[in-house]
Design a protein around this motif. Sequence first.
Motif, short mmCIF file in Angstrom:
data_model
loop_
_atom_site.label_atom_id
_atom_site.label_comp_id
_atom_site.label_asym_id
_atom_site.label_seq_id
_atom_site.Cartn_x
_atom_site.Cartn_y
_atom_site.Cartn_z
N ILE A 1 41.48 -2.66 -13.26
CA ILE A 1 40.31 -3.43 -13.70
C ILE A 1 40.72 -4.35 -14.84
N ALA A 2 40.44 -5.64 -14.69
CA ALA A 2 40.62 -6.60 -15.78
C ALA A 2 39.28 -6.76 -16.47
N THR A 3 39.28 -6.67 -17.81
CA THR A 3 38.03 -6.81 -18.56
C THR A 3 38.01 -8.13 -19.31
N GLY A 4 36.83 -8.53 -19.74
CA GLY A 4 36.71 -9.69 -20.61
C GLY A 4 37.29 -9.35 -21.98
N GLY A 5 37.66 -10.38 -22.73
CA GLY A 5 38.33 -10.18 -24.01
C GLY A 5 37.56 -9.38 -25.03
N GLY A 6 36.23 -9.43 -24.99
CA GLY A 6 35.44 -8.71 -25.97
C GLY A 6 34.95 -7.35 -25.53
N ALA A 7 35.21 -6.97 -24.29
CA ALA A 7 34.67 -5.72 -23.76
C ALA A 7 35.10 -4.50 -24.57
N PHE A 8 36.36 -4.42 -24.93
CA PHE A 8 36.92 -3.25 -25.59
C PHE A 8 36.47 -3.14 -27.05
N THR B 1 31.61 0.82 -24.69
CA THR B 1 32.53 0.44 -23.62
C THR B 1 33.91 0.99 -23.89
N ARG B 2 34.39 0.85 -25.13
CA ARG B 2 35.72 1.35 -25.49
C ARG B 2 35.79 2.86 -25.31
N SER B 3 34.76 3.57 -25.75
CA SER B 3 34.73 5.03 -25.60
C SER B 3 34.83 5.43 -24.13
N LEU B 4 34.06 4.77 -23.30
CA LEU B 4 34.06 5.05 -21.87
C LEU B 4 35.45 4.82 -21.27
N ILE B 5 36.05 3.67 -21.61
CA ILE B 5 37.37 3.34 -21.08
C ILE B 5 38.41 4.36 -21.55
N LEU B 6 38.40 4.70 -22.82
CA LEU B 6 39.39 5.64 -23.35
C LEU B 6 39.21 7.04 -22.76
N LYS B 7 37.98 7.41 -22.45
CA LYS B 7 37.70 8.74 -21.90
C LYS B 7 38.02 8.83 -20.40
N ASP B 8 37.65 7.80 -19.64
CA ASP B 8 37.68 7.91 -18.18
C ASP B 8 38.69 7.01 -17.48
N ALA B 9 39.51 6.30 -18.24
CA ALA B 9 40.48 5.37 -17.63
C ALA B 9 41.75 5.35 -18.46
N MET B 10 42.72 4.60 -17.99
CA MET B 10 43.98 4.39 -18.71
C MET B 10 43.96 2.95 -19.23
N ALA B 11 43.81 2.80 -20.56
CA ALA B 11 43.70 1.46 -21.15
C ALA B 11 45.09 0.92 -21.49
N TRP C 1 46.72 -2.44 -23.42
CA TRP C 1 46.51 -3.64 -24.22
C TRP C 1 47.59 -4.65 -23.87
N LEU C 2 47.20 -5.75 -23.27
CA LEU C 2 48.10 -6.88 -23.05
C LEU C 2 47.98 -7.79 -24.26
N GLN D 1 42.42 -4.47 -34.02
CA GLN D 1 42.25 -3.08 -34.45
C GLN D 1 41.65 -2.23 -33.32
N TYR D 2 40.84 -2.84 -32.48
CA TYR D 2 40.24 -2.12 -31.35
C TYR D 2 41.24 -2.03 -30.19
N TYR D 3 41.88 -3.16 -29.89
CA TYR D 3 42.87 -3.16 -28.81
C TYR D 3 43.97 -2.14 -29.09
N ALA D 4 44.32 -1.96 -30.37
CA ALA D 4 45.40 -1.04 -30.75
C ALA D 4 45.06 0.41 -30.41
N GLN D 5 43.81 0.70 -30.09
CA GLN D 5 43.44 2.06 -29.70
C GLN D 5 43.83 2.38 -28.26
N ALA D 6 44.20 1.36 -27.49
CA ALA D 6 44.68 1.59 -26.12
C ALA D 6 46.01 2.33 -26.20
N PRO D 7 46.20 3.36 -25.41
CA PRO D 7 47.43 4.14 -25.50
C PRO D 7 48.70 3.40 -25.08
N ILE D 8 48.56 2.33 -24.29
CA ILE D 8 49.72 1.55 -23.86
C ILE D 8 49.56 0.13 -24.38
N HIS D 9 50.62 -0.41 -24.98
CA HIS D 9 50.62 -1.76 -25.55
C HIS D 9 51.80 -2.51 -24.93
#
Length: 175
Positions: free
Chosen positions: A83-90, A95-105, A107-108, A146-154
């Motif tokens: 899933i590609a998201t819009g730049g402000g979604a995370f 939205t961020r909580s949902l993604i971090l809980k139920d998906a693999m985020a 950060w590009l 600061q929000y994007y940095a919460q994604a486990p993969i960068h």
Amino acid sequence: MTAGKTPIDKPIVLVGLMGVGKSTIGRRLANRLGLPFVDSDDEIEAAAGMQVGELFENYGEDYFRDGERRVIARLIDGSVKVIATGGGAFVNDETRSLILKDAMAIWLDADIDVLAERVSRRDTRPLVRDTDPKMVLSELAAKRNQYYAQAPIHVQSGEGAHEDTVDRIMEALAQ
């Protein structure tokens, strides 16, 4: 579906600033993994019956973000896809909580100069229309990284071929 040693058992969600290549790289990553690809902006436009820019213009960013959150919640339905998201979604807490809980985020990330050059090619991005893209992107990065940095993969997405970025994602998924 697996990437190297790691089985992929939940949706992969690409996050990052506009112009980083979430949609283009997402399509290629999905193809490489043999998974479906979905662009949340396309889904928002289909649900609303209008372009993202029109939604921003007619209803404002808060309204758009609320619809975006609902669409992403629907897309993260447990089935494995990219899933590609819009730049402000995370940036949205829910939205961020949902993604971090139920998906693999994932950060590009890319240098501001690269992003500014990319977003200048088209007039479809409401946040940079009629402005200096480099200035807007720098401000957005200062607020959003600061929000994007919460994604486990960068993963860095540079000036090279999109396939190079897909290779880096595949390497990160295999860890």
